[in-house]
Each structure stands twice: as structure tokens, then as C-alpha cells.
Design a protein around this motif. Structure first.
Motif, PDB file in Angstrom:
ATOM      1  N   THR A  97       0.805  -1.223   0.000  1.00 45.66           N
ATOM      2  CA  THR A  97       0.000   0.000   0.000  1.00 45.66           C
ATOM      3  C   THR A  97       0.839   1.276   0.000  1.00 45.66           C
ATOM      4  OG1 THR A  97      -1.772  -1.156   1.166  1.00 45.66           O
ATOM      5  CG2 THR A  97      -1.826   1.238   1.213  1.00 45.66           C
ATOM      6  N   VAL A 100       2.847   1.979  -3.243  1.00 43.76           N
ATOM      7  CA  VAL A 100       2.053   2.557  -4.329  1.00 43.76           C
ATOM      8  C   VAL A 100       1.651   3.992  -4.014  1.00 43.76           C
ATOM      9  CG1 VAL A 100      -0.119   2.350  -5.608  1.00 43.76           C
ATOM     10  CG2 VAL A 100       1.234   0.303  -5.097  1.00 43.76           C
ATOM     11  N   ARG A 101       1.188   4.220  -2.793  1.00 44.05           N
ATOM     12  CA  ARG A 101       0.741   5.564  -2.421  1.00 44.05           C
ATOM     13  C   ARG A 101       1.880   6.585  -2.491  1.00 44.05           C
ATOM     14  NH1 ARG A 101      -3.081   3.986   2.766  1.00 44.05           N
ATOM     15  NH2 ARG A 101      -5.031   3.741   1.613  1.00 44.05           N
ATOM     16  N   ILE A 333      -8.005  -3.356  -7.585  1.00 44.00           N
ATOM     17  CA  ILE A 333      -7.592  -1.959  -7.453  1.00 44.00           C
ATOM     18  C   ILE A 333      -6.351  -1.664  -8.288  1.00 44.00           C
ATOM     19  CG2 ILE A 333      -6.337  -2.505  -5.324  1.00 44.00           C
ATOM     20  CD1 ILE A 333      -7.872   0.898  -6.368  1.00 44.00           C
ATOM     21  N   PHE A 334      -5.413  -2.602  -8.326  1.00 42.38           N
ATOM     22  CA  PHE A 334      -4.190  -2.356  -9.084  1.00 42.38           C
ATOM     23  C   PHE A 334      -4.410  -2.537 -10.583  1.00 42.38           C
ATOM     24  CE2 PHE A 334      -2.205  -3.786  -4.921  1.00 42.38           C
ATOM     25  CZ  PHE A 334      -2.113  -2.486  -4.451  1.00 42.38           C
ATOM     26  N   GLU A 336      -7.190  -1.663 -12.003  1.00 40.68           N
ATOM     27  CA  GLU A 336      -7.820  -0.391 -12.367  1.00 40.68           C
ATOM     28  C   GLU A 336      -6.782   0.715 -12.522  1.00 40.68           C
ATOM     29  OE1 GLU A 336     -10.780   0.616  -9.510  1.00 40.68           O
ATOM     30  OE2 GLU A 336     -11.928  -1.237  -9.812  1.00 40.68           O
ATOM     31  N   MET A 337      -5.694   0.614 -11.756  1.00 43.37           N
ATOM     32  CA  MET A 337      -4.631   1.624 -11.823  1.00 43.37           C
ATOM     33  C   MET A 337      -3.671   1.376 -12.986  1.00 43.37           C
ATOM     34  SD  MET A 337      -3.823   1.836  -7.725  1.00 43.37           S
ATOM     35  CE  MET A 337      -2.516   3.041  -7.863  1.00 43.37           C
ATOM     36  N   LEU A 339      -1.619  -1.227 -13.232  1.00 45.75           N
ATOM     37  CA  LEU A 339      -0.405  -1.914 -12.798  1.00 45.75           C
ATOM     38  C   LEU A 339      -0.441  -3.387 -13.197  1.00 45.75           C
ATOM     39  CD1 LEU A 339      -0.040  -0.432  -9.186  1.00 45.75           C
ATOM     40  CD2 LEU A 339       1.215   0.232 -11.244  1.00 45.75           C
TER      41      LEU A 339
END
Length: 395
Positions: A97, A100-101, A333-334, A336-337, A339
Motif C-alpha cells: 500500500t 504505491v501511495r 484496485i491495481f 484499475e490503476m 499496474l
């Protein structure tokens, strides 16, 4: 409601029940009686010092949970935009987390037969942008750290050791939590030491330790005027109440590890020959003994059902289970990003779908283990018979 052959309702076995050894209540009550309940209380420093000593580290920085510990470690090392961090795909999402942030780039590797990162894949992932390697000890054994440390030295990389699941385990003759530049721990109730919620960062570098302390405490600088800040941190402090509980637990760490190994070996003896299951090994290739943080099993390739089906059937007979982690490269989530496009990690994908663990808490008795193992065996025998008769395929 599930019932046994005699019609009596089956006792439910949760996936984890923590063990309290005797003096935790007294230590926590003392915090209430003295009024020292916040992070300013003396138990926090004592817990930090004793946990650091147990891991043969110079510094311990107690914090709110294991996720907080990783957040602090990543930022304290200065990892930021564009920096690459090599890590396993098969882990809990808290490991990735803050990477990535913070704008860093996670570079993933697959798992090996122990469920840990495949260290043979790491060298090929190193580029000029690589700044760190995050090693996550998973379920039973520590990561093979020797080649990781060698690569880190050759390329000038920092090593983060996530030892949340290996409290009391050893690696290369050292305690887990004492390997690499910086280590993190979690004290969630399913860990060998619990503070309810809680975590710790461990390191040897005094400058790095001070940075971690500031990040934990909103980047207050004790040398400057209060409420003036030169960096952004978090309120990730541990309370005195939690630390007091941790001190009571830490005093019995050796007993906790011994008991976990007794539980794991008892399960293995009871489940030998159980159809459809691969049982965990007791010793790995590096000679480390399984700590059995959880008792994780995998379905044989001959079983057509996946872990979800096996877990559903175990739930029907009141045996609590948890699935294995879901790989980072398959997290919605990743995706969608944008990655990890096009990446595949066959081992991580397989064990995520075919692995699960059965009740593994320290409070289990031998009789509990025998009852659980019998229910597991009965469920697996029925599942395999159903598949042989075509039931599972038809359903």
C-alpha cells in the motif's frame, strides 16, 4: 445448525483464538490504576526495548499495527516517486500500500514451494531504478535471505523484512525481525505475541530509528517548538495499555512458539494420508523448522474443486478456515490503476485458489486438534468421493 451423529450440535472452532498466559490482566490493570493509558506511558518504551533485544536489534519503534509499521519503514527509507521495490506478488495488501501511495513502483516476483518469494527471480528484476527489496516471511518459513542480502550488498539496495508472521522464528541463525536494514512486525490477535492491534519497526541505525519515531508521531520534532512540522507523518502510536499486554505476551514467546510447533506436528500426524490435501513440511531446504504460524494446506492437483468449495464444506461442520492471500497482480484496485498488465505468476495464482488454513490459534488443546482433524478428514473424504461419482462436476 450442524450436528454430529448423536444429534448434538457441533462445537464451532474459530480460525483463531489467542492465548493469554496469566499476568496480562494484571499488567493492563496497572495501566488503568496508575492512569498511564496513552502512548506516553512507561510500558511502551519497555516493550520496545525488550522486543528489540529479542530480535537482536538496537532499536524498536512501537506503532498502531503491522500496516503502520510497513508505512513507516517505507517512508523512513526515503522510497518515493519512480523508485522500484522488488517484492512478492503473494502477500497481504498492506505490504504494497505505502509503496504505491508514495509513488514507488512495485516489481513483483512469484512464490516458491514454501509460499515465500522465489529468490531466484530477484536478480533479473534489478534495474538502475531499484532501491529496495521487500521480503515477506509467509505462513510457515522465513524467506531464504542469504541470496537477498548478497544481491542487496552488490547493488546498494535496502532490505525491508516483514516478520509479522515469524515472531520467534529464526533465519540464518538470527531471530526474524533482525535481518536486513529494517524489519516490521504485527501484534494482531493471530500472531505469536498480541497487543490486540499493534506493530513495531526494528532497526539498528539510530538515525533511521529517530526518523521512524517522528513519522509515527505526526513528525513532531522534540528538539523544536511543538506543533511546528517539517514533514508529514501519521498518528501511528501504540498505547500504554497495548504495550503492557505485549510485555505479558513477550515473556511467554518461547512457550508460544513451542506450542505452535506442537499443534502443527499433531495436525500433520492426524492428517497423514488425508485424501486431496498437501500438508506443510516440518523443515525447509535451509534447515529452518516450520513455526506453523498457521496450518496451511493446499488441494492436490487431482482435486477438481477449489479452496472455496472445501472451505464451504468445512464451514458446514463448524470448522473455521481462511483462504490464502490473493496475489497483488490480480487485485482489482491495481488492475484499475493499470499496474501489472500482462503479468502472470503461476505459483501465486495456484496457491491463492487452492490453499487455505484451518484453526491454528494458540488456545487450541490437543483434543481440539483431534476433533478438527477428524472433521477435515471426513470432509475431504466426502469431497473426493463426490468428485469420483461425478457430483462435484455436475453441481
Amino acid at each position: 445448525m450442524a450436528s454430529g451423529d448423536n444429534g448434538i450440535a457441533l462445537r464451532a472452532f474459530p480460525v483463531n483464538t489467542p492465548k493469554f498466559w496469566g499476568n496480562e490482566k494484571e499488567l493492563v490493570a496497572n495501566c488503568v490504576e496508575t492512569g498511564w493509558i496513552s502512548s506516553e506511558g512507561p510500558a511502551v518504551k519497555e516493550f520496545e526495548e525488550k522486543m528489540a533485544a529479542a530480535c537482536k536489534r538496537e532499536h524498536g519503534i512501537a506503532c498502531a499495527n503491522g500496516t503502520a509499521a510497513i508505512d513507516i519503514a517505507v517512508k523512513a527509507l526515503g522510497l518515493g516517486a519512480g523508485d522500484e521495490v522488488i517484492m512478492p506478488s503473494f502477500c497481504i495488501i498492506s505490504c504494497i500500500t505505502q509503496i504505491v501511495r508514495g509513488g514507488s513502483i512495485p516489481v513483483l516476483v512469484d512464490s516458491d514451494s514454501t509460499f515465500n518469494m522465489d529468490v531466484t527471480q530477484v536478480a533479473a528484476k534489478i534495474t538502475l531504478k531499484t532501491k529496495a527489496i521487500l521480503c515477506v516471511h509467509t505462513y510457515h518459513f522465513p524467506v531464504d535471505m542469504e541470496p537477498i542480502l548478497r544481491l542487496a550488498k552488490e547493488h546498494g539496495l535496502r532490505v525491508i523484512e516483514d516478520a509479522a508472521e515469524m515472531i520467534g522464528q529464526t533465519c540464518m541463525g538470527k531471530p526474524c525481525g533482525g535481518v536486513g536494514d529494517i524489519s516490521t512486525m504485527s501484534f494482531y490477535p493471530n500472531k505469536h505475541i498480541t497487543t490486540g492491534e499493534g506493530g513495531m519497526v526494528l532497526c539498528d541505525d539510530p538515525v533511521l530509528a529517530e526518523k521512524c519515531r517522528q513519522l509515527r508521531n505526526l513528525c513532531f520534532d522534540p528538539k523544536k517548538r511543538r506543533f511546528v512540522h517539517e514533514d508529514l507523518g501519521w498518528n501511528y502510536r501504540m498505547t500504554n495499555l497495548q504495550a503492557a499486554l505485549g510485555l505479558g505476551q513477550l515473556a511467554h514467546l518461547d512457550q508460544a512458539v513451542q506450542r505452535k510447533r506442537e499443534i502443527g506436528r499433531l495436525y500433520t500426524s492426524l492428517l497423514q494420508g488425508c485424501p486431496g490435501l498437501v500438508l506443510p513440511a516440518d523443515v525447509n531446504a535451509q534447515g529452518e523448522t516450520n513455526i506453523y504460524w498457521i496450518y496451511g494446506v493446499e488441494l492436490l492437483s487431482s482435486v477438481r474443486a477449489d479452496a472455496e468449495e472445501a472451505m464451504k464444506r468445512l464451514a458446514d461442520v463448524k470448522v473455521g478456515t481462511r483462504p490464502f492471500f490473493w496475489p497483488m497482480h490480480e487485485q482489482p484496485i491495481f488492475q484499475e490503476m493499470g499496474l501489472f498488465k500482462g503479468l502472470t505468476f503461476p505459483v501465486a495464482e495456484r496457491i491463492a485458489r487452492r490453499g487455505f488454513y484451518i484453526p491454528s490459534g494458540l488456545a487450541l488443546t490437543d483434543d481440539d486438534c483431534r476433533e478438527i482433524a477428524q472433521r477435515v478428514r471426513t470432509v475431504m473424504e466426502t469431497l473426493c468421493k463426490d468428485e469420483a461419482s461425478g457430483y462435484a462436476a455436475a453441481s
